[in-house]
Design a protein around this motif. Sequence first.
Motif, short mmCIF file in Angstrom:
data_model
loop_
_atom_site.label_atom_id
_atom_site.label_comp_id
_atom_site.label_asym_id
_atom_site.label_seq_id
_atom_site.Cartn_x
_atom_site.Cartn_y
_atom_site.Cartn_z
N UNK A 279 6.66 -3.41 -5.34
CA UNK A 279 7.39 -2.27 -5.91
C UNK A 279 6.57 -0.99 -5.75
N UNK A 280 5.26 -1.11 -5.61
CA UNK A 280 4.37 0.05 -5.49
C UNK A 280 4.86 1.09 -4.49
N UNK A 281 5.28 0.73 -3.26
CA UNK A 281 5.67 1.75 -2.30
C UNK A 281 6.87 2.60 -2.72
N UNK A 282 7.63 2.15 -3.72
CA UNK A 282 8.71 2.99 -4.24
C UNK A 282 8.17 4.12 -5.09
N UNK A 283 6.99 3.93 -5.67
CA UNK A 283 6.36 4.95 -6.52
C UNK A 283 5.27 5.73 -5.79
N UNK A 284 4.52 5.04 -4.95
CA UNK A 284 3.51 5.66 -4.10
C UNK A 284 3.95 5.34 -2.68
N UNK A 285 4.67 6.26 -2.05
CA UNK A 285 5.30 5.94 -0.75
C UNK A 285 4.27 5.59 0.32
N UNK A 286 4.69 4.85 1.32
CA UNK A 286 3.77 4.41 2.37
C UNK A 286 3.50 5.49 3.43
N UNK A 287 3.85 6.73 3.12
CA UNK A 287 3.67 7.80 4.11
C UNK A 287 3.46 9.14 3.43
N UNK A 288 2.89 10.07 4.18
CA UNK A 288 2.79 11.47 3.74
C UNK A 288 2.84 12.33 5.00
N UNK B 217 0.84 -1.21 0.00
CA UNK B 217 0.00 0.00 0.00
C UNK B 217 0.86 1.24 0.00
N UNK B 218 0.25 2.34 -0.39
CA UNK B 218 0.92 3.63 -0.37
C UNK B 218 -0.07 4.72 -0.01
N UNK B 219 0.45 5.91 0.24
CA UNK B 219 -0.37 7.09 0.53
C UNK B 219 -0.15 8.09 -0.60
N UNK B 220 -1.24 8.55 -1.20
CA UNK B 220 -1.15 9.51 -2.30
C UNK B 220 -2.03 10.72 -2.02
N UNK C 67 -7.05 22.70 -3.35
CA UNK C 67 -8.50 22.64 -3.58
C UNK C 67 -9.00 21.24 -3.91
N UNK C 68 -8.29 20.51 -4.73
CA UNK C 68 -8.78 19.21 -5.19
C UNK C 68 -8.02 18.04 -4.57
N UNK C 69 -7.15 18.30 -3.62
CA UNK C 69 -6.34 17.22 -3.05
C UNK C 69 -7.09 16.46 -1.96
N UNK C 70 -6.94 15.15 -2.00
CA UNK C 70 -7.44 14.26 -0.96
C UNK C 70 -6.29 13.35 -0.53
N UNK C 71 -6.32 12.93 0.72
CA UNK C 71 -5.34 11.99 1.25
C UNK C 71 -5.91 10.59 1.02
N UNK C 72 -5.19 9.77 0.27
CA UNK C 72 -5.74 8.47 -0.13
C UNK C 72 -4.78 7.32 0.14
N UNK C 73 -5.35 6.20 0.52
CA UNK C 73 -4.63 4.94 0.59
C UNK C 73 -4.74 4.27 -0.77
N UNK C 74 -3.63 3.82 -1.30
CA UNK C 74 -3.61 3.11 -2.57
C UNK C 74 -3.22 1.67 -2.30
N UNK C 75 -4.09 0.76 -2.67
CA UNK C 75 -3.85 -0.68 -2.49
C UNK C 75 -3.80 -1.32 -3.86
N UNK C 76 -2.66 -1.87 -4.22
CA UNK C 76 -2.51 -2.44 -5.56
C UNK C 76 -2.89 -3.92 -5.63
#
Length: 128
Positions: free
Chosen positions: A93-102, A50-53, A115-124
């Motif tokens: 490999x996902x967490x190298x592109x979408x890091x697991x933190x923000x 998973x990552x945070x985007x 304005x359009x940003x949301x904090x999201x969990x990305x699960x591949x």
Amino acid sequence: MAPFTTRLLTLTTGTEETVIDLTAACEDFLRSTAEARDGLLNVFTPHATTGIALIETGAGSDHDLLTALHTLLPADDRWQHRHGTPGHGRDHVLPALVPPHATLPVLGGRLELGMWQSVCLVESRGSN
């Protein structure tokens, strides 16, 4: 100086890869802990796939992100990490592109997002 406060949020992502908007949960946490203060909010996911985007949601960008990840990280047999389902190595490999933190700015007890940003969990992977 105020102490650090931690909240654990437990999510089940379902059976398909997904993008889950965490913004409301982040805002709820800040309402109960930040008391109109300035600081930083750290969001971290300890799962290996998973990552945070920070992205726009609801207008197709979440789907576009998953499509882009499929293009960059195809689910095929090219990966050295091979346990689990075919193509599972891409998920690690996902967490190298979408890091697991923000780390996000907090001003006056509120997230300072665009304005359009949301904090999201990305699960591949799905099924986590």
